[in-house]
Design an enzyme around this catalytic site. Structure first.
Site, PDB file in Angstrom:
ATOM      1  N   THR A  40      57.155  36.560  38.456  1.00 29.68           N
ATOM      2  CA  THR A  40      55.996  37.037  39.222  1.00 29.68           C
ATOM      3  C   THR A  40      55.277  38.143  38.472  1.00 29.68           C
ATOM      4  O   THR A  40      54.038  38.200  38.452  1.00 29.68           O
ATOM      5  CB  THR A  40      56.451  37.543  40.599  1.00 29.68           C
ATOM      6  N   HIS A  43      53.049  36.687  35.904  1.00 31.87           N
ATOM      7  CA  HIS A  43      51.777  36.242  36.489  1.00 31.87           C
ATOM      8  C   HIS A  43      50.827  37.428  36.657  1.00 31.87           C
ATOM      9  O   HIS A  43      49.617  37.323  36.388  1.00 31.87           O
ATOM     10  CB  HIS A  43      52.018  35.582  37.847  1.00 31.87           C
TER      11      HIS A  43
END
Length: 343
Positions: A40, A43
């Site tokens: 995450t 990202h």
């Protein structure tokens, strides 16, 4: 305090100074010792479409951590100053139907630490005491810092009974590789993992995979024949989010097989529903960790001999965070730890 934050709407993160968090009546303040870089966070670093739609700016991020409680709100019970804790990164409402039924991992009002609110890439983190989890002394800081993704792997792998079963895992990222070790630990027979990244497939072998298959060079069907598997896999764990991997998994399942999906494929991914319907497959979506059954199972497995140490491949001081992110972005890493001791 020092923190690693998204200050602008673009790629990268910045080591900066932010205000120390305030502690509410039901909160604990954690002095961070170690954090780990998650997919995450990659990202967010890349500032992809998901991050642009999701992450408030400016905000410091991160949600994989271990630290020590240094302050508590007046309503907190069950913790003491000095307790070493990690914590559940999904903060739930406590009032919806699922929360009230004890299914907090399915709360429709979930708020993510380091995603929707200030995160753990900082010297201090304040979270509800309910979300904190005490770490036994025999578990290292490095392992405690990766309880979040370890929990994803545990929730996925233990969704179905694996004792004596043949298990296929598609996707050899850190979570998929940890799932290999979990499946073997709890009694699976053959654990086969597929990917196209040789570095991570080698990690999977070190974690106990029966076969780690580079599908760009080797046929999964040939591997199944080598293992004398004549009917297909009993359990499939999809960890990649890659449509072709999901297709291969469905084709390789035995009739009546069970599939757990943690990887997130593109929204309009098409599959051959004949594989699902005529094989009578059971498919279950996985999100986060069961609160807190997954956490207790993680501790129990580590205390009973599960060895996850090979998955931690890189360690950096937080001032060298760019090297840590470069290691993750290279694809030639397992989990990357950032040390906040000298922050």
């Amino acid at each position: 305090m020092k923190a690693l934050a998204k200050l602008e709407r673009g790629p990268g993160l910045t080591l900066t100074r932010v205000k120390k968090p305030e502690v509410g009546h039901n909160d604990v303040l954690i002095k961070i010792r170690r954090t780990a870089i998650c997919g995450t966070d990659i990202h967010i670093w890349k500032w992809d479409d998901w991050a642009q739609k999701t992450i408030p700016v400016p905000m410091h991020v991160g949600h994989e951590y271990v630290g020590e409680i240094v302050e508590m709100g007046q309503e907190v019970r069950g913790f003491s100053i000095g307790d070493r804790v990690s914590g559940e990164g999904h903060i739930t409402c406590g009032f919806c139907r699922n929360c009230r039924a004890g299914r907090r991992h399915l709360c429709r009002n979930t708020v993510g630490v380091g995603v929707n609110r200030e995160g753990a890439f900082a010297e201090y983190l304040a979270i509800p005491a309910f979300n904190a989890f005490k770490i036994p002394p025999e578990i290292s800081d490095d392992l405690a810092a990766i309880f979040d993704p370890f929990g994803n792997a545990t929730h996925t792998a233990l969704s179905f009974n694996l004792v004596g079963e043949d298990v296929l895992i598609t996707g050899a990222g850190p979570i998929g590789v940890m799932a290999v070790a979990i499946a073997k630990h709890v009694g699976a027979r053959n654990v086969v993992i597929t990917d196209i990244n040789d570095y991570r497939l080698d990690l999977a072998r070190r974690m106990g995979a029966t076969r780690a298959v580079n599908v760009s060079r080797e046929s999964l069907r040939d591997v199944m024949a080598d293992l004398h598997m004549t009917e297909g896999f009993d359990v499939g764990l999809e960890m990649s989010g890659v449509p072709s991997a999901f297709t291969s998994l469905l084709e390789s399942m035995n009739h009546g097989g069970k599939v757990a999906l943690l990887g997130i494929p593109p929204a309009q991914t098409a599959i051959d529903w004949n594989q699902v319907i005529f094989k009578g497959l059971e498919i279950k979506g996985i999100y986060g960790r069961e609160m807190f059954e997954t956490w207790y199972k993680m501790v129990a497995m580590l205390q009973s001999g599960l060895d996850l140490s090979p998955i931690i491949t890189h360690r950096f001081a937080v001032d060298d965070y760019e090297k840590g992110f470069a290691a993750m972005l290279s694809g030639e890493s397992g989990k990357v730890i950032l040390d906040w001791a000298a922050a």
